[in-house]
Design a protein around this motif. Structure first.
Motif, PDB file in Angstrom:
ATOM      1  N   GLN A 143       0.818  -1.214   0.000  1.00  0.00           N
ATOM      2  CA  GLN A 143       0.000   0.000   0.000  1.00  0.00           C
ATOM      3  C   GLN A 143       0.855   1.269   0.000  1.00  0.00           C
ATOM      4  O   GLN A 143       0.337   2.367  -0.103  1.00  0.00           O
ATOM      5  CB  GLN A 143      -0.916   0.018   1.234  1.00  0.00           C
ATOM      6  N   ILE A 144       2.177   1.090   0.157  1.00  0.00           N
ATOM      7  CA  ILE A 144       3.085   2.239   0.248  1.00  0.00           C
ATOM      8  C   ILE A 144       3.805   2.431  -1.081  1.00  0.00           C
ATOM      9  O   ILE A 144       4.370   1.494  -1.624  1.00  0.00           O
ATOM     10  CB  ILE A 144       4.131   2.012   1.358  1.00  0.00           C
ATOM     11  N   THR A 145       3.786   3.665  -1.609  1.00  0.00           N
ATOM     12  CA  THR A 145       4.505   3.918  -2.858  1.00  0.00           C
ATOM     13  C   THR A 145       5.864   4.560  -2.600  1.00  0.00           C
ATOM     14  O   THR A 145       6.763   4.440  -3.409  1.00  0.00           O
ATOM     15  CB  THR A 145       3.693   4.830  -3.815  1.00  0.00           C
ATOM     16  N   GLU A 146       6.017   5.247  -1.458  1.00  0.00           N
ATOM     17  CA  GLU A 146       7.311   5.863  -1.146  1.00  0.00           C
ATOM     18  C   GLU A 146       7.442   6.058   0.356  1.00  0.00           C
ATOM     19  O   GLU A 146       6.489   6.430   1.030  1.00  0.00           O
ATOM     20  CB  GLU A 146       7.431   7.224  -1.854  1.00  0.00           C
ATOM     21  N   THR A 147       8.643   5.802   0.869  1.00  0.00           N
ATOM     22  CA  THR A 147       8.920   5.989   2.285  1.00  0.00           C
ATOM     23  C   THR A 147      10.191   6.798   2.439  1.00  0.00           C
ATOM     24  O   THR A 147      11.227   6.423   1.881  1.00  0.00           O
ATOM     25  CB  THR A 147       9.135   4.627   2.994  1.00  0.00           C
ATOM     26  N   LYS A 148      10.103   7.896   3.168  1.00  0.00           N
ATOM     27  CA  LYS A 148      11.275   8.711   3.441  1.00  0.00           C
ATOM     28  C   LYS A 148      11.405   8.964   4.929  1.00  0.00           C
ATOM     29  O   LYS A 148      10.403   9.047   5.639  1.00  0.00           O
ATOM     30  CB  LYS A 148      11.200  10.062   2.706  1.00  0.00           C
ATOM     31  N   VAL A 149      12.642   9.107   5.384  1.00  0.00           N
ATOM     32  CA  VAL A 149      12.901   9.451   6.788  1.00  0.00           C
ATOM     33  C   VAL A 149      12.675  10.939   6.926  1.00  0.00           C
ATOM     34  O   VAL A 149      13.119  11.744   6.101  1.00  0.00           O
ATOM     35  CB  VAL A 149      14.347   9.091   7.181  1.00  0.00           C
ATOM     36  N   VAL A 150      11.944  11.328   7.985  1.00  0.00           N
ATOM     37  CA  VAL A 150      11.692  12.749   8.257  1.00  0.00           C
ATOM     38  C   VAL A 150      12.846  13.276   9.105  1.00  0.00           C
ATOM     39  O   VAL A 150      13.176  12.701  10.131  1.00  0.00           O
ATOM     40  CB  VAL A 150      10.363  12.938   9.021  1.00  0.00           C
ATOM     41  N   ILE A 151      13.456  14.346   8.642  1.00  0.00           N
ATOM     42  CA  ILE A 151      14.578  14.935   9.369  1.00  0.00           C
ATOM     43  C   ILE A 151      14.018  15.969  10.334  1.00  0.00           C
ATOM     44  O   ILE A 151      13.292  16.870   9.956  1.00  0.00           O
ATOM     45  CB  ILE A 151      15.555  15.652   8.402  1.00  0.00           C
ATOM     46  N   SER A 152      14.377  15.817  11.609  1.00  0.00           N
ATOM     47  CA  SER A 152      13.903  16.746  12.626  1.00  0.00           C
ATOM     48  C   SER A 152      15.086  17.524  13.177  1.00  0.00           C
ATOM     49  O   SER A 152      16.122  16.944  13.507  1.00  0.00           O
ATOM     50  CB  SER A 152      13.214  15.962  13.742  1.00  0.00           C
ATOM     51  N   PHE A 153      14.926  18.825  13.281  1.00  0.00           N
ATOM     52  CA  PHE A 153      16.005  19.661  13.817  1.00  0.00           C
ATOM     53  C   PHE A 153      15.634  20.222  15.190  1.00  0.00           C
ATOM     54  O   PHE A 153      16.053  21.297  15.557  1.00  0.00           O
ATOM     55  CB  PHE A 153      16.322  20.802  12.843  1.00  0.00           C
ATOM     56  N   LYS A 154      14.807  19.486  15.922  1.00  0.00           N
ATOM     57  CA  LYS A 154      14.376  19.942  17.248  1.00  0.00           C
ATOM     58  C   LYS A 154      15.504  19.797  18.244  1.00  0.00           C
ATOM     59  O   LYS A 154      16.259  18.880  18.199  1.00  0.00           O
ATOM     60  CB  LYS A 154      13.167  19.134  17.722  1.00  0.00           C
TER      61      LYS A 154
END
Length: 154
Positions: A143-154
């Motif tokens: 069901q997933i077409t693309e997966t990316k890691v979310v970069i957090s700068f917190k």
């Protein structure tokens, strides 16, 4: 001869004694750039990339696999590239992922695990006027077409 297949074999040969490393992709681009993406369960260092580049370059010259001028590039997949292999998902457990779904929707959550054909994420659901709650969702890979890691700068 299939250049990409031969290059993959050469890389596999070079990293055979390093079970922590794995080939993500090998692409021969029309502009003569040969791009090899290699990753590791705990990342990959520049020294490893250089060693792989030297090994592949040496053998390509010896075997005269590529007859035209080419540019060889060995690196780890950038954080901006989508995850494509199960080992990349394993490496990113605990990180926030942005998913594009086959139905066009988007989802985001913390990767908590994976099964043979699905990933498990913890996502925040918020109904109007109610408190946000964390729910665990099992999402089939299909069901997933693309997966990316979310970069957090917190």
């Amino acid at each position: 001869m299939d250049i990409e297949k031969r290059v993959s074999e050469l890389v596999e040969e070079k990293i055979a004694d390093r079970p922590d490393l794995f080939v993500v992709s090998v692409k021969m681009l029309p502009n003569g750039k040969l791009v090899i993406l290699v990753d590791g369960d705990k990342g990959i260092g520049i020294a490893d990339c250089v060693a792989i580049s030297r090994h592949v370059g040496f053998h390509l010259e010896e075997e005269n696999v590529i007859e035209t001028a080419y540019n060889l590039e060995v690196s780890s997949p950038g954080i901006d590239l989508p995850l494509t292999m199960p080992r990349q998902f394993v490496k990113n457990v605990g990180r926030t992922l942005a998913l594009k779904m086959a139905d066009g929707s988007k989802r985001e959550g913390t990767l908590t695990g994976l099964t043979e054909d699905a990933i498990v994420i913890e996502e925040t659901k918020k109904e109007k006027g109610e408190k946000a709650e964390q729910i665990e969702s099992v999402i089939p890979m299909g069901q997933i077409t693309e997966t990316k890691v979310v970069i957090s700068f917190k």
